[in-house]
Design a protein around this motif. Structure first.
Motif, PDB file in Angstrom:
ATOM      1  N   THR A 187      -4.488 -10.618   5.273  1.00 12.48           N
ATOM      2  CA  THR A 187      -4.132 -10.975   4.164  1.00 12.48           C
ATOM      3  C   THR A 187      -3.444 -12.153   3.622  1.00 12.48           C
ATOM      4  O   THR A 187      -3.026 -12.530   2.858  1.00 12.48           O
TER       5      THR A 187
ATOM      6  N   GLU B 168     -11.391  -8.345   3.662  1.00 12.35           N
ATOM      7  CA  GLU B 168      -9.787  -8.539   2.878  1.00 12.35           C
ATOM      8  C   GLU B 168     -10.468  -8.386   1.532  1.00 12.35           C
ATOM      9  O   GLU B 168     -12.257  -9.443   0.720  1.00 12.35           O
TER      10      GLU B 168
ATOM     11  N   ASN C 266      -6.742   0.396   3.678  1.00 11.57           N
ATOM     12  CA  ASN C 266      -5.624   0.187   3.130  1.00 11.57           C
ATOM     13  C   ASN C 266      -5.187  -0.730   2.541  1.00 11.57           C
ATOM     14  O   ASN C 266      -5.995  -1.583   2.032  1.00 11.57           O
ATOM     15  N   SER C 267      -4.469  -0.392   1.385  1.00  8.82           N
ATOM     16  CA  SER C 267      -4.705  -0.660   0.054  1.00  8.82           C
ATOM     17  C   SER C 267      -3.498  -0.602  -0.869  1.00  8.82           C
ATOM     18  O   SER C 267      -2.707   0.104  -0.028  1.00  8.82           O
TER      19      SER C 267
ATOM     20  N   TYR D 122       4.672  -4.736   1.176  1.00  4.89           N
ATOM     21  CA  TYR D 122       4.367  -5.509   0.507  1.00  4.89           C
ATOM     22  C   TYR D 122       2.887  -4.286  -1.084  1.00  4.89           C
ATOM     23  O   TYR D 122       2.931  -5.707  -1.902  1.00  4.89           O
ATOM     24  N   THR D 123       3.221  -3.602  -1.378  1.00  4.03           N
ATOM     25  CA  THR D 123       2.128  -3.118  -1.823  1.00  4.03           C
ATOM     26  C   THR D 123       3.057  -1.788  -2.650  1.00  4.03           C
ATOM     27  O   THR D 123       3.375  -0.915  -2.098  1.00  4.03           O
TER      28      THR D 123
ATOM     29  N   GLN E  43     -12.316  -7.671   8.700  1.00  2.00           N
ATOM     30  CA  GLN E  43     -11.568  -7.331   8.245  1.00  2.00           C
ATOM     31  C   GLN E  43     -12.305  -7.679   7.091  1.00  2.00           C
ATOM     32  O   GLN E  43     -12.599  -8.818   7.001  1.00  2.00           O
TER      33      GLN E  43
ATOM     34  N   ARG F 114      -5.218  -7.804  17.221  1.00  2.00           N
ATOM     35  CA  ARG F 114      -3.899  -7.663  16.807  1.00  2.00           C
ATOM     36  C   ARG F 114      -3.572  -6.940  18.420  1.00  2.00           C
ATOM     37  O   ARG F 114      -4.591  -6.705  19.356  1.00  2.00           O
TER      38      ARG F 114
ATOM     39  N   HIS G 293      -3.837  -9.606  10.385  1.00  2.00           N
ATOM     40  CA  HIS G 293      -4.562  -9.475   9.481  1.00  2.00           C
ATOM     41  C   HIS G 293      -5.210 -10.855   8.355  1.00  2.00           C
ATOM     42  O   HIS G 293      -4.487 -11.372   8.495  1.00  2.00           O
TER      43      HIS G 293
ATOM     44  N   ALA H  85      -4.955  -5.462  -4.371  1.00  4.76           N
ATOM     45  CA  ALA H  85      -5.792  -5.633  -2.404  1.00  4.76           C
ATOM     46  C   ALA H  85      -6.251  -4.413  -2.019  1.00  4.76           C
ATOM     47  O   ALA H  85      -5.684  -3.701  -1.609  1.00  4.76           O
ATOM     48  N   TRP H  86      -6.882  -5.340  -0.806  1.00  5.15           N
ATOM     49  CA  TRP H  86      -6.513  -3.617   0.510  1.00  5.15           C
ATOM     50  C   TRP H  86      -7.596  -4.623   1.552  1.00  5.15           C
ATOM     51  O   TRP H  86      -7.697  -6.669   1.807  1.00  5.15           O
ATOM     52  N   GLY H  87      -7.555  -3.984   2.831  1.00  6.16           N
ATOM     53  CA  GLY H  87      -7.745  -4.328   3.913  1.00  6.16           C
ATOM     54  C   GLY H  87      -8.775  -3.475   4.803  1.00  6.16           C
ATOM     55  O   GLY H  87      -8.315  -1.808   4.356  1.00  6.16           O
TER      56      GLY H  87
HETATM   57  N1  LIG Z   1      -2.850  -5.665   5.472  1.00  4.39           N
HETATM   58  C1  LIG Z   1      -3.069  -4.650   5.265  1.00  4.39           C
HETATM   59  C2  LIG Z   1      -4.661  -4.040   4.078  1.00  4.39           C
HETATM   60  C3  LIG Z   1      -4.362  -4.418   2.874  1.00  4.39           C
HETATM   61  C4  LIG Z   1      -4.133  -5.734   2.480  1.00  4.39           C
HETATM   62  C5  LIG Z   1      -3.419  -6.004   1.328  1.00  4.39           C
HETATM   63  C6  LIG Z   1      -3.031  -5.300   0.589  1.00  4.39           C
HETATM   64  C7  LIG Z   1      -3.061  -3.806   0.891  1.00  4.39           C
HETATM   65  C8  LIG Z   1      -3.475  -3.543   2.325  1.00  4.39           C
HETATM   66  C9  LIG Z   1      -4.070  -4.054   6.933  1.00  4.39           C
HETATM   67  O1  LIG Z   1      -3.956  -4.985   7.544  1.00  4.39           O
HETATM   68  O2  LIG Z   1      -4.246  -3.029   6.581  1.00  4.39           O
END
Ligand SMILES: N[C@@H](Cc1ccccc1)C(=O)O
Length: 503
Positions: free
Chosen positions: A340, A385, A445-446, A423-424, A383, A369, A338, A465-467
């Motif tokens: 991230t 991000e 995902n976030s 992590y979240t 992604q 992946r 990812h 944050a999100w991906g």
């Molecule tokens: N790293 C997560 C996405 C994400 C990033 C930052 C915070 C929460 C989720 C993923 O690949 O699915």
């Protein structure tokens, strides 16, 4: 009247009673078919000629079809053997009839299914009967097959032809055939006399050097003429969409992050408070590098704080994972699973120095992946991000940002589902509805980063944050169902050539 040479030749070769095919006209006019077609369209635009188009189907036998023309259809062989074994009087063991028919391998299945379909007899519990009234000798499919072989297509039955195509005995291709017919105006023009004008339709290097270009008359452009389709190189729709996403995020006040595709597990996993024995860290999920297998530099003080978060947790009530933590593992190099990892590099201050809130950052980059390939999964994808650093962020801010972002791509039916990330906390998955299938598709995902992530990085405000997946966004925008239509060896070139990304 003066007209370009090609037009004069086509006018003279065309007829006013019978449409003539453009390839015959081209031959008579001593022109290449493309030149004759172009001239015909120019004449049509001036009302001197009528151009008609029809689609002609060409039939050709496949190897298997050819073989049956010389021999017989497998079901005919089966019927003959069945009658010889007395199956027209009482049921006979199937094995016996097949043995006698001489059919082998795949021909047996072909014979059995067509035998039943055509009503030559019945097959039941291993026994076969033959209908004494069946007439395999005058089988319409065999008749059609022979008609194609002998070029007597008009004698073949249309249903039989369809059936042969379905059986793979015949291949059908389509051709657009154009024909031209002189109009009354065209006839009048010819009667009045048409002369070839010395017009030039192509400027050559010779004309330029000799200076001849200044004296010649050029053919006029007909911008309505039917021209050959040239599929030129163009930006891939994924790249076009990535650029549109970047523009959109920049418009929303975000700055772009950049960073390595191969990175230390430290940045990919450890900073994210993923225990080293977390299942997603095994090499089944992420691709590891053999050489070099370790990162050279990691910030020692940050490594120490991250290790402590894993072992003891963060804050007075911290628990940590009490699971093993080794710097060797953190130094291991992987293809990032990812992006991230980029967010960690930026938030830690390592990339562009310490950051003061408010800040917004994003990237639209590839991740890798070890997934199983299927219509919605590839080994790599893009992604989107992003993160926002500010005082006092809440879930409403997160949802509001996504709603605003996706709205710009016409997606207004987002759904949020509670989720878990190491992590979240809280975490949410995002879903949209596929415009063609109506399926609910996961698009991202976030969450809001945990204290155990932010504290070692030295961040003391909130970060959401999100991906998100670029490919899934594309699916919702354009309605295609298989990601492999867009990427890789199975991609649908027609779709890639014709889809326009609107900015
Ligand atoms: N790293 C997560 C996405 C994400 C990033 C930052 C915070 C929460 C989720 C993923 O690949 O699915």
């Amino acid at each position: 009247m003066k007209r370009p040479q090609a037009q004069v030749a086509v006018l003279q070769a065309a007829d006013s009673d019978e449409p003539r095919r453009i390839d015959e006209v081209a031959e008579a006019a001593d022109l290449k078919p493309e030149a004759a077609t172009r001239a015909a369209f120019e004449l049509e635009a001036d009302g001197l000629l009528a151009v008609t188009e029809e689609t002609v189907e060409h039939y050709a036998l496949t190897d298997e079809g050819t073989q049956y023309v010389f021999e017989s259809l497998p079901e005919q062989d089966l019927y003959e053997a069945a009658v010889d074994s007395g199956a027209d009087e009482e049921p006979v063991q199937m094995g016996q009839v097949i043995g006698a028919s001489g059919l082998e391998g795949p021909a047996v299945d072909i014979a059995l299914s067509n035998y039943a379909r055509k009503g030559y007899g019945a097959i039941d519990s291993g026994e076969i009967t033959a209908d004494p009234d069946a007439k395999p000798g005058s089988d319409p499919e065999m008749y059609a097959l022979e008609a194609v072989a002998d070029d007597r297509l008009d004698e073949a039955d249309a249903d039989a032809l369809d059936q042969l195509e379905r059986r793979g005995l015949l291949s059908v291709s389509e051709e657009t055939v154009r024909s031209v017919l002189l109009t009354d105006e065209g006839v009048a023009a010819l009667d009045a006399g048409v002369e070839a004008a010395e017009t030039v339709d192509q400027l050559t290097a010779e004309m330029l050097t000799s200076g001849e270009w200044a004296d010649v008359e050029f053919t006029e452009y007909n911008v309505e003429a039917d021209a050959e389709d040239v599929s030129h190189g163009k930006e891939h729709i994924l790249r076009q969409t990535a650029n549109r996403v970047k523009d959109t995020l920049v418009g929303m006040g975000f700055q772009e992050m950049q960073g390595p595709h191969v990175d230390a597990q430290f940045w990919i996993n450890d900073c994210l408070f993923m225990p080293q024995d977390h299942p997603a860290r095994t090499h089944w999920d992420q691709f590891a590098l053999e050489r070099p297998d370790e990162i050279k530099e990691l910030p020692a003080d940050l490594v120490e704080r991250v290790e402590s978060a894993h072992r003891e947790g963060v804050g007075p009530d911290g628990e940590g994972y009490h699971s093993p933590w080794a710097e060797d593992v953190a130094r291991g190099l992987d293809l990032r699973g990812h992006t991230t990892s980029l967010s960690m590099r930026y938030l830690s201050g390592e990339e562009i120095g310490e950051l003061e809130p408010p800040k917004r950052f994003f990237s639209v980059e590839k991740v890798y992946r070890n997934d199983t390939l299927d219509p919605t999964h590839l080994l790599e994808f893009f992604q989107i991000e992003g993160w926002v650093m500010a005082e006092d962020l809440s879930v409403r801010d997160l949802m509001g940002t996504f709603t605003e972002f996706y709205e710009q791509f016409g997606i207004t039916d987002l759904e949020f589902k509670p989720h878990y990330n190491p992590y979240t906390e809280p975490s949410f998955e995002l879903f949209g509805t596929h415009p063609e299938t109506g399926d609910v598709v996961e698009v991202g995902n976030s969450g809001i980063f945990r204290e155990e992530v932010l504290s070692p990085l030295g961040v003391d405000c909130d970060v959401m944050a999100w991906g998100l997946s670029l490919e899934r966004l594309l699916m919702l925008m354009y309605g295609f169902e298989d990601i492999r239509d867009v990427h890789g060896t199975l991609c649908d070139l027609e779709l890639l050539r014709t889809t326009e990304v609107l900015h």
